[in-house]
Design an enzyme around this catalytic site. Structure first.
Site, PDB file in Angstrom:
ATOM      1  N   ASP A  52      26.475  30.800 -33.517  1.00 38.55           N
ATOM      2  CA  ASP A  52      25.972  30.516 -31.961  1.00 38.55           C
ATOM      3  C   ASP A  52      26.362  31.607 -31.203  1.00 38.55           C
ATOM      4  OD1 ASP A  52      28.465  29.791 -31.917  1.00 38.55           O
ATOM      5  OD2 ASP A  52      28.244  27.743 -31.080  1.00 38.55           O
ATOM      6  N   SER A  53      27.158  32.804 -31.510  1.00 38.00           N
ATOM      7  CA  SER A  53      27.326  33.794 -30.714  1.00 38.00           C
ATOM      8  C   SER A  53      26.108  34.634 -30.449  1.00 38.00           C
ATOM      9  CB  SER A  53      28.408  34.835 -31.458  1.00 38.00           C
ATOM     10  OG  SER A  53      27.937  34.948 -32.756  1.00 38.00           O
ATOM     11  N   ASP A  90      25.423  28.225 -37.874  1.00 31.19           N
ATOM     12  CA  ASP A  90      26.399  27.595 -37.161  1.00 31.19           C
ATOM     13  C   ASP A  90      25.740  26.450 -36.143  1.00 31.19           C
ATOM     14  OD1 ASP A  90      28.706  27.841 -36.056  1.00 31.19           O
ATOM     15  OD2 ASP A  90      28.450  29.482 -34.859  1.00 31.19           O
ATOM     16  N   GLU A 189      40.068  31.545 -35.821  1.00 25.99           N
ATOM     17  CA  GLU A 189      39.863  32.603 -34.870  1.00 25.99           C
ATOM     18  C   GLU A 189      41.120  32.709 -34.111  1.00 25.99           C
ATOM     19  OE1 GLU A 189      35.897  32.201 -32.987  1.00 25.99           O
ATOM     20  OE2 GLU A 189      36.288  33.702 -31.504  1.00 25.99           O
TER      21      GLU A 189
END
Ligand code: KIV
Length: 285
Positions: A52-53, A90, A189
Protein backbone atom coordinates in the site's frame (compact mmCIF):
# COMPACT_ATOMS: atom_id res chain seq x y z
CA UNK A 1 24.66 -20.35 -10.27
CA UNK A 2 21.92 -20.30 -12.94
CA UNK A 3 18.74 -22.15 -12.17
CA UNK A 4 17.48 -24.40 -14.96
CA UNK A 5 14.56 -23.14 -17.00
CA UNK A 6 11.87 -25.03 -15.08
CA UNK A 7 13.35 -24.09 -11.71
CA UNK A 8 13.46 -20.40 -12.58
CA UNK A 9 9.83 -20.53 -13.72
CA UNK A 10 8.75 -22.26 -10.52
CA UNK A 11 6.76 -20.11 -8.14
CA UNK A 12 7.51 -20.58 -4.44
CA UNK A 13 4.85 -22.29 -2.35
CA UNK A 14 4.02 -21.52 1.27
CA UNK A 15 5.97 -24.61 2.50
CA UNK A 16 8.96 -23.52 0.32
CA UNK A 17 8.93 -20.11 2.03
CA UNK A 18 8.57 -21.55 5.54
CA UNK A 19 11.39 -24.04 4.82
CA UNK A 20 13.74 -21.15 4.03
CA UNK A 21 13.63 -20.20 7.75
CA UNK A 22 17.25 -19.99 8.91
CA UNK A 23 18.49 -21.00 5.45
CA UNK A 24 18.82 -19.20 2.11
CA UNK A 25 17.64 -15.62 2.63
CA UNK A 26 14.28 -14.61 1.17
CA UNK A 27 13.97 -11.54 -1.07
CA UNK A 28 10.86 -9.44 -1.52
CA UNK A 29 10.45 -6.15 -3.41
CA UNK A 30 7.46 -3.97 -4.09
CA UNK A 31 5.89 -4.01 -7.55
CA UNK A 32 2.92 -1.91 -8.56
CA UNK A 33 2.58 -2.65 -12.27
CA UNK A 34 3.22 -5.30 -14.91
CA UNK A 35 6.37 -3.73 -16.36
CA UNK A 36 8.21 -3.63 -13.02
CA UNK A 37 6.87 -7.09 -12.16
CA UNK A 38 8.51 -8.48 -15.33
CA UNK A 39 11.83 -6.82 -14.43
CA UNK A 40 11.76 -8.21 -10.88
CA UNK A 41 10.85 -11.68 -12.13
CA UNK A 42 13.88 -11.56 -14.43
CA UNK A 43 16.07 -11.08 -11.36
CA UNK A 44 14.46 -14.07 -9.58
CA UNK A 45 13.11 -12.01 -6.67
CA UNK A 46 11.28 -14.53 -4.45
CA UNK A 47 8.16 -12.49 -3.68
CA UNK A 48 6.60 -9.36 -5.17
CA UNK A 49 4.71 -7.19 -2.70
CA UNK A 50 1.98 -4.96 -4.04
CA UNK A 51 2.44 -2.68 -1.05
CA UNK A 52 0.00 0.00 0.00
CA UNK A 53 3.14 2.18 -0.16
CA UNK A 54 1.86 2.73 -3.69
CA UNK A 55 -0.30 5.40 -2.04
CA UNK A 56 2.81 7.53 -1.39
CA UNK A 57 4.99 6.33 -4.23
CA UNK A 58 2.52 6.27 -7.13
CA UNK A 59 -0.69 8.00 -6.16
CA UNK A 60 0.70 11.10 -4.43
CA UNK A 61 -1.05 10.61 -1.07
CA UNK A 62 0.71 11.84 2.08
CA UNK A 63 0.32 8.43 3.75
CA UNK A 64 -1.00 4.93 3.08
CA UNK A 65 -4.22 5.62 4.99
CA UNK A 66 -6.35 6.85 2.02
CA UNK A 67 -5.53 3.83 -0.18
CA UNK A 68 -8.68 1.90 -1.11
CA UNK A 69 -9.44 -1.73 -1.97
CA UNK A 70 -10.24 -0.73 -5.56
CA UNK A 71 -6.89 1.05 -5.96
CA UNK A 72 -5.04 -1.93 -4.53
CA UNK A 73 -6.93 -4.42 -6.70
CA UNK A 74 -6.15 -2.42 -9.85
CA UNK A 75 -2.41 -2.73 -9.12
CA UNK A 76 -2.52 -6.34 -7.86
CA UNK A 77 -4.13 -7.39 -11.17
CA UNK A 78 -1.46 -5.50 -13.13
CA UNK A 79 1.37 -7.16 -11.18
CA UNK A 80 -0.26 -10.58 -11.59
CA UNK A 81 -0.39 -10.08 -15.36
CA UNK A 82 3.33 -9.25 -15.42
CA UNK A 83 4.62 -11.84 -12.95
CA UNK A 84 4.71 -15.59 -12.57
CA UNK A 85 6.29 -15.24 -9.09
CA UNK A 86 4.71 -15.27 -5.66
CA UNK A 87 2.59 -12.11 -5.33
CA UNK A 88 1.60 -10.67 -1.93
CA UNK A 89 -1.27 -8.16 -1.81
CA UNK A 90 -1.20 -5.58 0.98
CA UNK A 91 -4.56 -5.11 2.69
CA UNK A 92 -5.28 -1.36 2.92
CA UNK A 93 -6.31 0.50 6.07
CA UNK A 94 -9.80 -0.47 7.33
CA UNK A 95 -10.12 -3.42 4.93
CA UNK A 96 -9.52 -5.89 7.82
CA UNK A 97 -10.01 -3.95 11.06
CA UNK A 98 -13.78 -3.33 11.07
CA UNK A 99 -15.02 -6.91 11.17
CA UNK A 100 -13.77 -10.43 10.64
CA UNK A 101 -16.29 -10.87 7.83
CA UNK A 102 -14.85 -7.81 6.07
CA UNK A 103 -11.32 -9.13 6.55
CA UNK A 104 -12.11 -12.52 4.96
CA UNK A 105 -14.19 -10.95 2.16
CA UNK A 106 -11.48 -8.42 1.26
CA UNK A 107 -8.67 -11.00 1.43
CA UNK A 108 -10.87 -13.16 -0.81
CA UNK A 109 -11.21 -10.32 -3.34
CA UNK A 110 -7.42 -10.12 -3.62
CA UNK A 111 -7.36 -13.85 -4.35
CA UNK A 112 -10.37 -14.09 -6.66
CA UNK A 113 -10.13 -10.75 -8.50
CA UNK A 114 -6.42 -10.04 -8.14
CA UNK A 115 -4.91 -13.52 -8.45
CA UNK A 116 -2.52 -13.01 -5.54
CA UNK A 117 -0.78 -15.82 -3.61
CA UNK A 118 -1.02 -14.24 -0.14
CA UNK A 119 -2.22 -11.13 1.64
CA UNK A 120 -0.32 -9.00 4.14
CA UNK A 121 -1.80 -7.05 7.00
CA UNK A 122 -0.35 -4.79 9.69
CA UNK A 123 -0.57 -5.36 13.45
CA UNK A 124 0.08 -7.89 16.18
CA UNK A 125 -2.18 -9.51 18.76
CA UNK A 126 -5.08 -7.21 17.80
CA UNK A 127 -5.29 -8.62 14.24
CA UNK A 128 -4.84 -12.31 15.15
CA UNK A 129 -8.56 -13.06 15.03
CA UNK A 130 -8.68 -11.73 11.47
CA UNK A 131 -5.54 -13.70 10.56
CA UNK A 132 -7.08 -16.92 11.91
CA UNK A 133 -10.30 -16.40 9.97
CA UNK A 134 -8.50 -15.64 6.68
CA UNK A 135 -6.22 -18.67 7.12
CA UNK A 136 -9.23 -20.84 8.02
CA UNK A 137 -10.85 -19.75 4.75
CA UNK A 138 -7.85 -21.19 2.89
CA UNK A 139 -5.73 -18.10 2.25
CA UNK A 140 -2.15 -17.29 3.26
CA UNK A 141 -1.34 -14.30 5.46
CA UNK A 142 1.92 -12.41 5.98
CA UNK A 143 2.13 -10.35 9.20
CA UNK A 144 3.75 -6.92 9.59
CA UNK A 145 4.94 -5.56 12.94
CA UNK A 146 7.20 -2.79 14.24
CA UNK A 147 6.65 0.44 12.38
CA UNK A 148 3.23 -0.08 10.84
CA UNK A 149 2.67 2.87 8.48
CA UNK A 150 -1.16 2.66 8.54
CA UNK A 151 -1.12 3.49 12.27
CA UNK A 152 2.20 5.33 12.50
CA UNK A 153 0.54 8.26 14.28
CA UNK A 154 -0.32 6.02 17.25
CA UNK A 155 3.33 4.90 17.40
CA UNK A 156 4.64 8.46 17.67
CA UNK A 157 5.43 8.80 13.95
CA UNK A 158 7.87 7.07 11.63
CA UNK A 159 10.28 5.98 14.36
CA UNK A 160 12.29 2.91 15.30
CA UNK A 161 10.11 0.61 17.44
CA UNK A 162 11.05 -1.69 20.33
CA UNK A 163 13.70 0.49 21.95
CA UNK A 164 12.35 0.11 25.51
CA UNK A 165 11.52 -3.03 27.47
CA UNK A 166 7.74 -2.71 27.18
CA UNK A 167 7.68 -2.23 23.42
CA UNK A 168 10.40 -4.86 22.82
CA UNK A 169 8.34 -7.41 24.80
CA UNK A 170 5.19 -6.40 22.95
CA UNK A 171 6.92 -6.95 19.59
CA UNK A 172 8.01 -10.44 20.63
CA UNK A 173 4.52 -11.22 21.93
CA UNK A 174 3.00 -9.91 18.67
CA UNK A 175 5.34 -12.03 16.54
CA UNK A 176 4.57 -15.15 18.59
CA UNK A 177 0.82 -14.50 18.46
CA UNK A 178 0.90 -13.99 14.68
CA UNK A 179 2.85 -17.20 14.16
CA UNK A 180 0.41 -19.05 16.39
CA UNK A 181 -2.52 -17.54 14.44
CA UNK A 182 -1.12 -19.03 11.22
CA UNK A 183 0.90 -16.40 9.33
CA UNK A 184 3.56 -17.91 7.03
CA UNK A 185 6.01 -15.00 7.42
CA UNK A 186 6.31 -11.70 9.29
CA UNK A 187 7.60 -8.36 7.99
CA UNK A 188 9.47 -6.50 10.74
CA UNK A 189 9.90 -2.81 10.00
CA UNK A 190 12.25 -0.38 11.80
CA UNK A 191 13.32 -2.54 14.74
CA UNK A 192 16.81 -2.52 16.32
CA UNK A 193 18.84 -5.29 14.69
CA UNK A 194 19.60 -7.11 17.97
CA UNK A 195 15.89 -7.32 18.84
CA UNK A 196 14.95 -8.41 15.31
CA UNK A 197 17.56 -11.17 15.50
CA UNK A 198 16.16 -12.50 18.80
CA UNK A 199 12.57 -12.38 17.56
CA UNK A 200 13.72 -14.22 14.41
CA UNK A 201 15.26 -16.95 16.59
CA UNK A 202 12.13 -17.26 18.73
CA UNK A 203 9.44 -17.56 16.04
CA UNK A 204 8.99 -20.56 13.78
CA UNK A 205 8.11 -18.64 10.61
CA UNK A 206 10.51 -16.55 8.47
CA UNK A 207 10.96 -12.88 9.33
CA UNK A 208 11.46 -10.39 6.54
CA UNK A 209 13.22 -7.23 7.64
CA UNK A 210 13.02 -3.66 6.44
CA UNK A 211 15.21 -1.49 8.63
CA UNK A 212 15.58 -4.46 10.98
CA UNK A 213 19.19 -5.54 10.34
CA UNK A 214 20.82 -8.63 8.91
CA UNK A 215 19.50 -11.16 11.43
CA UNK A 216 16.14 -11.60 9.69
CA UNK A 217 15.34 -14.53 7.38
CA UNK A 218 14.86 -12.17 4.42
CA UNK A 219 14.78 -8.56 3.34
CA UNK A 220 12.22 -6.32 1.66
CA UNK A 221 12.57 -2.83 0.20
CA UNK A 222 10.40 -0.47 -1.79
CA UNK A 223 11.70 -0.85 -5.35
CA UNK A 224 11.38 2.85 -6.16
CA UNK A 225 13.61 3.60 -3.13
CA UNK A 226 16.20 1.00 -4.13
CA UNK A 227 16.31 2.49 -7.64
CA UNK A 228 16.50 6.10 -6.43
CA UNK A 229 13.24 7.04 -8.14
CA UNK A 230 11.33 8.41 -5.13
CA UNK A 231 12.99 11.57 -3.90
CA UNK A 232 10.37 12.91 -1.50
CA UNK A 233 11.59 10.96 1.51
CA UNK A 234 14.32 8.32 1.75
CA UNK A 235 14.44 6.39 5.04
CA UNK A 236 17.88 5.70 6.51
CA UNK A 237 17.57 1.94 6.05
CA UNK A 238 17.21 2.26 2.27
CA UNK A 239 20.27 1.40 0.22
CA UNK A 240 20.19 3.11 -3.16
CA UNK A 241 21.38 0.51 -5.66
CA UNK A 242 20.81 3.02 -8.46
CA UNK A 243 20.01 6.71 -8.66
CA UNK A 244 17.55 6.90 -11.53
CA UNK A 245 15.66 10.11 -10.72
CA UNK A 246 18.40 12.42 -12.08
CA UNK A 247 18.74 10.23 -15.18
CA UNK A 248 14.98 10.29 -15.77
CA UNK A 249 14.87 14.07 -15.36
CA UNK A 250 17.86 14.48 -17.69
CA UNK A 251 16.30 12.25 -20.36
CA UNK A 252 12.97 14.08 -20.19
CA UNK A 253 14.70 17.48 -20.32
CA UNK A 254 16.61 16.35 -23.44
CA UNK A 255 13.33 15.36 -25.12
CA UNK A 256 11.84 18.75 -24.25
CA UNK A 257 14.88 20.58 -25.61
CA UNK A 258 15.13 18.54 -28.83
CA UNK A 259 11.46 18.90 -29.69
CA UNK A 260 11.66 22.66 -29.15
CA UNK A 261 14.84 22.97 -31.21
CA UNK A 262 13.57 20.70 -33.99
CA UNK A 263 16.32 18.08 -33.63
CA UNK A 264 13.78 15.40 -32.71
CA UNK A 265 12.41 13.60 -34.60
CA UNK A 266 15.26 13.27 -37.08
CA UNK A 267 15.40 11.07 -40.20
CA UNK A 268 16.43 8.02 -38.18
CA UNK A 269 13.23 8.21 -36.15
CA UNK A 270 10.88 9.07 -39.03
CA UNK A 271 9.40 7.00 -41.84
CA UNK A 272 11.30 8.78 -44.60
CA UNK A 273 10.33 7.64 -48.11
CA UNK A 274 9.80 9.20 -51.50
CA UNK A 275 6.08 9.70 -51.83
CA UNK A 276 4.16 11.82 -54.22
CA UNK A 277 1.87 12.91 -51.48
CA UNK A 278 -0.27 15.19 -53.67
CA UNK A 279 -1.09 12.24 -55.97
CA UNK A 280 -1.59 9.92 -53.03
CA UNK A 281 -4.17 12.14 -51.41
CA UNK A 282 -5.86 13.24 -54.63
CA UNK A 283 -6.79 16.72 -55.66
CA UNK A 284 -9.93 16.98 -53.56
CA UNK A 285 -7.97 16.79 -50.27
O1 KIV B 1 3.58 -1.15 1.64
C1 KIV B 1 4.76 -1.57 1.62
O2 KIV B 1 5.51 -1.33 0.66
C2 KIV B 1 5.23 -2.33 2.76
C3 KIV B 1 6.69 -2.62 2.84
C4 KIV B 1 7.41 -1.39 3.26
C5 KIV B 1 6.98 -3.77 3.70
O3 KIV B 1 4.47 -2.69 3.59
Amino acid sequence: MHKDIFESMKKLTIPDIINRKGGEKLTMLTAYDASFARLLDAADIDMLLVGDSLGNVLLGYESTVPVTMEEMLHHVRAVRRGSSSFVVADMPFLSYQISIIDAVRNAGRFYKEGGCDAVKLEGGIEVCEAVRAIVRAGMAVMGHIGLTPQTAGNLGGFKVQGKDAASARKLLADARALAEAGVFAIVMECIPDALARVITEKVAVPTIGIGAGAGCDGQVLVTHDLLGMFEKFVPRFVKGYANLAPQIKQAVASFQEEVQSGTFPDAEHSFTMQLEVDKLLGEDC
